[in-house]
Design a protein around this motif. Structure first.
Motif, mmCIF file in Angstrom:
data_model
loop_
_atom_site.group_PDB
_atom_site.id
_atom_site.type_symbol
_atom_site.label_atom_id
_atom_site.label_comp_id
_atom_site.label_asym_id
_atom_site.label_seq_id
_atom_site.Cartn_x
_atom_site.Cartn_y
_atom_site.Cartn_z
ATOM 1 N N ASN A 143 0.848 -1.187 0.000
ATOM 2 C CA ASN A 143 0.000 0.000 0.000
ATOM 3 C C ASN A 143 0.887 1.241 0.000
ATOM 4 O OD1 ASN A 143 -1.663 2.171 0.656
ATOM 5 N ND2 ASN A 143 -2.924 0.987 2.072
ATOM 6 N N PRO A 144 0.821 2.069 -1.034
ATOM 7 C CA PRO A 144 1.722 3.226 -1.107
ATOM 8 C C PRO A 144 1.531 4.207 0.047
ATOM 9 C CG PRO A 144 0.013 3.343 -2.791
ATOM 10 C CD PRO A 144 -0.061 1.978 -2.205
ATOM 11 N N GLN A 183 -0.430 -2.805 -14.379
ATOM 12 C CA GLN A 183 -0.870 -1.487 -13.899
ATOM 13 C C GLN A 183 -1.853 -1.557 -12.746
ATOM 14 O OE1 GLN A 183 -2.517 -0.179 -17.636
ATOM 15 N NE2 GLN A 183 -4.608 -0.642 -17.004
ATOM 16 N N SER A 184 -2.419 -2.722 -12.460
ATOM 17 C CA SER A 184 -3.416 -2.848 -11.393
ATOM 18 C C SER A 184 -2.792 -3.058 -10.014
ATOM 19 C CB SER A 184 -4.366 -4.017 -11.690
ATOM 20 O OG SER A 184 -3.687 -5.266 -11.593
ATOM 21 N N MET A 185 -1.475 -3.252 -9.954
ATOM 22 C CA MET A 185 -0.834 -3.506 -8.662
ATOM 23 C C MET A 185 -0.930 -2.264 -7.773
ATOM 24 S SD MET A 185 -0.126 -6.601 -8.952
ATOM 25 C CE MET A 185 0.772 -6.880 -7.431
ATOM 26 N N PRO A 186 -1.222 -2.456 -6.472
ATOM 27 C CA PRO A 186 -1.430 -1.307 -5.565
ATOM 28 C C PRO A 186 -0.275 -0.311 -5.538
ATOM 29 C CG PRO A 186 -2.181 -3.326 -4.516
ATOM 30 C CD PRO A 186 -1.522 -3.740 -5.794
ATOM 31 N N GLY A 228 -2.406 2.517 -6.588
ATOM 32 C CA GLY A 228 -2.893 3.161 -5.381
ATOM 33 C C GLY A 228 -3.948 2.303 -4.700
ATOM 34 N N ILE A 229 -4.540 2.851 -3.660
ATOM 35 C CA ILE A 229 -5.535 2.137 -2.869
ATOM 36 C C ILE A 229 -6.773 3.019 -2.699
ATOM 37 C CG2 ILE A 229 -6.067 1.198 -0.575
ATOM 38 C CD1 ILE A 229 -4.206 -0.598 -2.029
ATOM 39 N N VAL A 263 -8.837 8.019 -1.287
ATOM 40 C CA VAL A 263 -8.106 7.438 -2.409
ATOM 41 C C VAL A 263 -6.636 7.791 -2.219
ATOM 42 C CG1 VAL A 263 -7.742 7.441 -4.896
ATOM 43 C CG2 VAL A 263 -10.061 7.643 -3.981
ATOM 44 N N TYR A 264 -5.779 6.769 -2.159
ATOM 45 C CA TYR A 264 -4.354 6.989 -1.975
ATOM 46 C C TYR A 264 -3.642 6.682 -3.301
ATOM 47 C CZ TYR A 264 -5.693 6.822 2.930
ATOM 48 O OH TYR A 264 -6.289 7.066 4.137
#
Length: 486
Positions: free
Chosen positions: A66-67, A109-112, A116-117, A123-124
């Motif tokens: 999680n960024p 591109q879907s990786m968190p 983002g999350i 929205v992160y």
């Protein structure tokens, strides 16, 4: 990179093994160190074993982060690990085809970490720019050339649709696309397409249908663009025929899963045919209650969005210079009109009421007059509304009318008698539902004749299932709205 003693490298590999298999965790520092060690001892058996067993797992865990919950140090270590993983893959392709899964994960591109999350409240943002940097680095090291070699190697094995979908997405970066030669770009997409089309039924049934449909759609548009760039319409036409053969194979399968998947792909191909159809040289407008509208409209010019306009030259019986053109509406939809352009306000005769954000071309028989409640403009055209017939295609050099996929798909649907596989004693409600898109496509071209109507009607009358009967007659109602008065 600092020289790592072999004994220490082996310790790093053991630490990763213990972390995954015992502690079920990964320390950022150990991940970075182990990847650097693997790169340094890339040909050592212990390093190769580590790469085979743990490289994908490490990259997957790092990109799952999680960024919002990592600091600058952790971000830096993840970025360093991705860079090292790219270099490892470069050194081992094409001899290790399984590493395509690693580079596909890096392109995902879907990786968190990239995407983002999203939570209920916030929205992160992630770090999509790092994904782009990895694709550019891979490209700069001739990675896509190595991918093509891997795809063509005799020991190649299919690794799953999602993996090759992400590889195509990595290739589809604007910055990357223009750095890779057209030969390599087309070679990758074409080879992946052929591998996919030739997969056994048992493998196809295990693939995720949503991913496969997205893969098929992106692949189709990308390869169409590539072939058109080099004006190789014959090769594109050959690939189109392979797609249609593949769809027919699925639809005629004994597996309901594959039948439904075949019809899902066919719906996508209808959309693709509409999206890529060449513009008409002109239109014959006929049957309009306001007589001056009828006649031949020839191509005049393109608007600022590349959409053609057509003009009907004034005649002795009509002083108007009438125009067939698309207008962009205030709700951001697009509609076609037959209009007389004036300085103060235009005089609109008829309107194509099928609104769409990407309605590139007018329909043949969905026009309305001033008496219609569906009109969004003040129309002056009298009933009946006109029908339009296309006059040829505006084609590039080396292309012929029969190479236009819109034309090929229509002929294939009629000549293969594909509708007979839908409307029969063993018809399935879901397949009936999926066939409506194709029937609408054919109806817009006046290709749904009395024989097709009778086939559908008879199937509805003879079915013993109330649900199927309802589906069939709802379909007939919907299709009838798109048929001409004949």
């Amino acid at each position: 990179m600092t020289e790592i003693p072999l004994d220490l490298a082996k310790k790093y590999f053991d630490d990763i093994k213990i972390g995954f298999e015992v502690n079920k965790s990964l320390q950022y520092s150990v991940g970075v160190d182990s990847l650097n060690a693997a790169l340094q001892y890339i040909n050592h058996p212990d390093a190769l074993n580590f790469i085979d067993r743990y490289l994908y797992q490490i990259i997957n865990i790092l990109l799952e982060q999680n960024p919002h919950k990592i600091g600058v140090s952790e971000k830096s270590r993840i970025e360093e690990s991705l860079n090292t993983a790219v270099e490892i893959v470069i050194k081992l392709l094409p001899s290790k085809p399984s590493l395509l899964s690693v580079i596909a994960k890096i392109f995902d591109q879907s990786m968190p970490f990239y995407y983002g999350i999203k939570t209920y409240y916030n929205v992160y943002s992630g770090f999509p720019i790092i994904r782009g940097q990895m694709a550019l680095k891979f490209c700069g090291m001739h990675g896509f050339d190595l991918i093509l070699q891997t795809l063509l190697s005799p020991n190649f094995q299919w690794l799953g649709t999602s993996i090759f979908f992400n590889i195509i997405r990595g290739l589809n970066f604007d910055e990357v696309l223009h750095q890779v030669s057209s030969q390599v770009r087309i070679g990758i997409i074409e080879t992946i397409a052929k591998h996919y089309i030739n997969l056994p039924d048992e493998i196809l049934k295990k693939e995720n249908s949503d991913t496969s449909l997205s893969f098929f759609k992106v692949m189709g548009h990308l390869i169409s663009w590539q072939y058109k760039q080099i004006k190789n319409y014959k090769k594109l036409d050959e690939l189109h025929q392979l797609w249609l053969n593949f769809v027919l194979r699925l639809i005629n399968s004994n597996s309901l899963i594959l039948k439904l998947f075949g019809w899902d792909i066919l719906q996508n191909l209808v959309d693709y045919a509409i999206d890529t159809r060449a513009f008409a040289k002109g239109y014959i407008v006929e049957g309009a209650g306001t007589e001056i509208v009828n006649g031949v409209y020839n191509f005049s010019k393109y608007d600022n969005k590349g959409i053609p306009q057509y003009e009907k030259v004034p005649t002795e019986t009509s002083k108007y210079l009438l125009t067939l053109m698309r207008f962009n509406m205030s709700d951001k939809s697009s509609r076609w009109f037959i209009t007389y352009l004036r300085t103060n306000n235009d005089l609109d005769f008829y309107e194509d009421f099928t609104s769409s954000n990407d309605r590139r071309q007018p329909t043949s028989n969905q026009w309305i007059s001033k008496s219609s409640s569906q009109a969004i403009a003040s129309l002056v055209g009298q009933e009946p509304s006109p029908t339009l017939k296309r006059i040829g295609y505006i084609l590039s050099e080396n292309a012929t009318d029969d190479m236009v996929f819109y034309h090929r798909l229509s002929n294939w649907a009629i000549n293969s008698d594909i509708l007979s596989s839908v409307f029969n004693n063993s018809m399935h409600r879901e397949i009936v539902s999926r066939s409506e898109r194709l029937l609408s496509f054919l109806a817009e071209q006046d290709l749904v004749d009395i024989n097709i109507i009778n086939l559908i009607w008879k199937a509805g009358l003879t079915s013993s299932s109330e649900d199927i009967v309802e589906e069939v007659f709802n379909l007939l109602v919907n299709i009838s709205l798109k048929l001409n008065n004949d």
